[in-house]
Write a protein that holds these residues in place. Sequence first.
Motif, PDB file in Angstrom:
ATOM      1  N   ARG A 183      -8.994  -1.735   7.939  1.00 62.21           N
ATOM      2  CA  ARG A 183      -8.348  -1.863   9.252  1.00 62.21           C
ATOM      3  C   ARG A 183      -8.605  -0.622  10.102  1.00 62.21           C
ATOM      4  O   ARG A 183      -8.843  -0.729  11.321  1.00 62.21           O
ATOM      5  CB  ARG A 183      -6.842  -2.094   9.084  1.00 62.21           C
ATOM      6  N   GLN A 184      -8.567   0.556   9.477  1.00 58.62           N
ATOM      7  CA  GLN A 184      -8.864   1.786  10.219  1.00 58.62           C
ATOM      8  C   GLN A 184     -10.288   1.771  10.754  1.00 58.62           C
ATOM      9  O   GLN A 184     -10.539   2.151  11.899  1.00 58.62           O
ATOM     10  CB  GLN A 184      -8.679   3.003   9.310  1.00 58.62           C
ATOM     11  N   ASP A 199      -6.281  -1.415   4.018  1.00 64.70           N
ATOM     12  CA  ASP A 199      -5.809  -0.554   5.098  1.00 64.70           C
ATOM     13  C   ASP A 199      -6.945   0.316   5.627  1.00 64.70           C
ATOM     14  O   ASP A 199      -7.043   0.558   6.837  1.00 64.70           O
ATOM     15  CB  ASP A 199      -4.652   0.321   4.607  1.00 64.70           C
ATOM     16  N   LYS A 243      -6.738   7.371   0.863  1.00 63.93           N
ATOM     17  CA  LYS A 243      -6.602   5.959   0.502  1.00 63.93           C
ATOM     18  C   LYS A 243      -7.860   5.440  -0.194  1.00 63.93           C
ATOM     19  O   LYS A 243      -7.778   4.614  -1.110  1.00 63.93           O
ATOM     20  CB  LYS A 243      -6.254   5.132   1.730  1.00 63.93           C
ATOM     21  N   ALA A 299       0.822  -1.203   0.000  1.00 66.37           N
ATOM     22  CA  ALA A 299       0.000   0.000   0.000  1.00 66.37           C
ATOM     23  C   ALA A 299       0.858   1.256   0.000  1.00 66.37           C
ATOM     24  O   ALA A 299       0.402   2.333  -0.385  1.00 66.37           O
ATOM     25  CB  ALA A 299      -0.934  -0.008   1.214  1.00 66.37           C
ATOM     26  N   GLN A 304      -4.685  -3.266  -1.526  1.00 67.65           N
ATOM     27  CA  GLN A 304      -4.034  -3.099  -0.230  1.00 67.65           C
ATOM     28  C   GLN A 304      -4.419  -1.778   0.426  1.00 67.65           C
ATOM     29  O   GLN A 304      -4.572  -1.684   1.644  1.00 67.65           O
ATOM     30  CB  GLN A 304      -2.518  -3.188  -0.393  1.00 67.65           C
TER      31      GLN A 304
END
Length: 522
Positions: free
Chosen positions: A502-503, A499, A121, A24, A495
């Motif tokens: 995950r946040q 991420d 992102k 990422a 990726q």
Amino acid sequence: MKIKPTLLWGFMLLTIFCSLAQSAEGDGPYTQLIIRGVTLINGNGAPPQGPIDIVVENNIITKIQVVGYPGVAIDATKRPKLKSGGKELNCEGMYLLPGFIDMHGHIGGVAQGADYDYVFKLWMAHGVTSVREPSGRGVDYALDLKRKSAKNEIIAPRIFAYTGFGQGSSDAISTPEMARKWIQDNAKKGADGVKFFGATPEIMTAALDENKKLGLRSACHHAQLNVARWNVLHSARAGLTSMEHWYGLPEALFKDKTVQNYPLDYNYQNEQNRFEEAGKLWQQAAKPYSDHWNAVMNELLDLDFTLDPTFNIYEASRDLQRARRAEWHEDYTLPSLWKFYQPSKISHGSYWHYWGTEQEVAWKENFRLWMTFINEYKNRGGRVTTGSDSGFIFQLYGFAYIREMELLREAGFHPLEVIRAATLNGAEALGMADKIGSVTVGKLADFAIVSENPLQNLKVLYGTGAIKLTEANEVVRVGGVSYTVKDGIIYDAKQLLADVKRQVDKAKKETNYSIKQPGVKD
């Protein structure tokens, strides 16, 4: 066969390197990058072509070479040679497009709890490599992120900062002289342009004149508080370069009135009043293809004016349940953002005080008339761009941008015209068509690469992909952008999306939060 320890360690190191290379965090930039075997869908309206090898050197496209024919093995002797220290990316069977340009992207918001890393992102995971921010947390904040993005110190699209008119001024701008002074100061700070919400005619005239003299570009959301005296035609004549949404355009099309049919108990601060009545506005305008309708369109065309409709940000008005239940909310929408979307008398755009069938039916007709104008504007040579206005009204960064592309398709755009609106048209509106917007020798290396053909189904551009039934009767997910390339740096789009998840998971765990539909109790 027994593998020697040295070979085993070499293999392990190579495996680690490859996993890091497509992380990422980005891979590159390289002195030379060759993307091998792609089918190119360019932003200039050209049909797909491939297989093609694209050579990038020091972030500049230096060669676009056809290397074969569909279904025929590629002759390796005819391919561009990789130089020492260069990088090859094998994309055979994949599709490459210019990096997408979001012409209306706010970089998060304090009220939404969305910080730039989360927002960027999501954009980059959907192939968005350039964003015009039409005001936000302030010009200093935006310009700081713009500098970091330009140096690739952060994972971020390139940023074009348009300051909200009057933002940062200690006093309300009440004279033409004050307007000119603010415009001059904004230019000195390094802003790329100005975002207007409307003002009195004399102030708008002075501000736009000064902005044009300084060579800056401009956008305007023609808010109802000033639109009765200053609509889109007034702005375009005075030098505005683009309009946002659609406010001000129906008002320019009025024939028998100067203000919309406001109920006498209307209150602009009441969000349901504001958006419910807005849904009736296009029906009060001149009919499509009538003399007045044509006259307004032709004048905007003559002025080389840009329309940035942001259809998606109003889609919940015509189908609230669809917007609320979009499949990406559960995994990728932050708890703070979900709370911001809920019915509220305070949060902007949370106008679901009592939204029902009658409001949605009116908005469906509103969309039909609005889309008719936008599509015909495109057909007559007008510039239409792609913007999302994410972070409001159940529209999530990145995902909302792809939905905007789908809505342009609904409006009547051919998929190739949709891609042009998302790429080259945006570059032209930003004055950057010599640098970005199409895959052309001499331009910067901004690309979106996807495994499926987006012309056949734009849904394959969503991070969640598209649902497909295989010949073996198996339900699968296909698509999602595979690689986003910005400034010659390769990012693994999947990726990036992982991420973000995950946040979101972390935020949910810390607050013991789960997304529920409005009104649902534990």
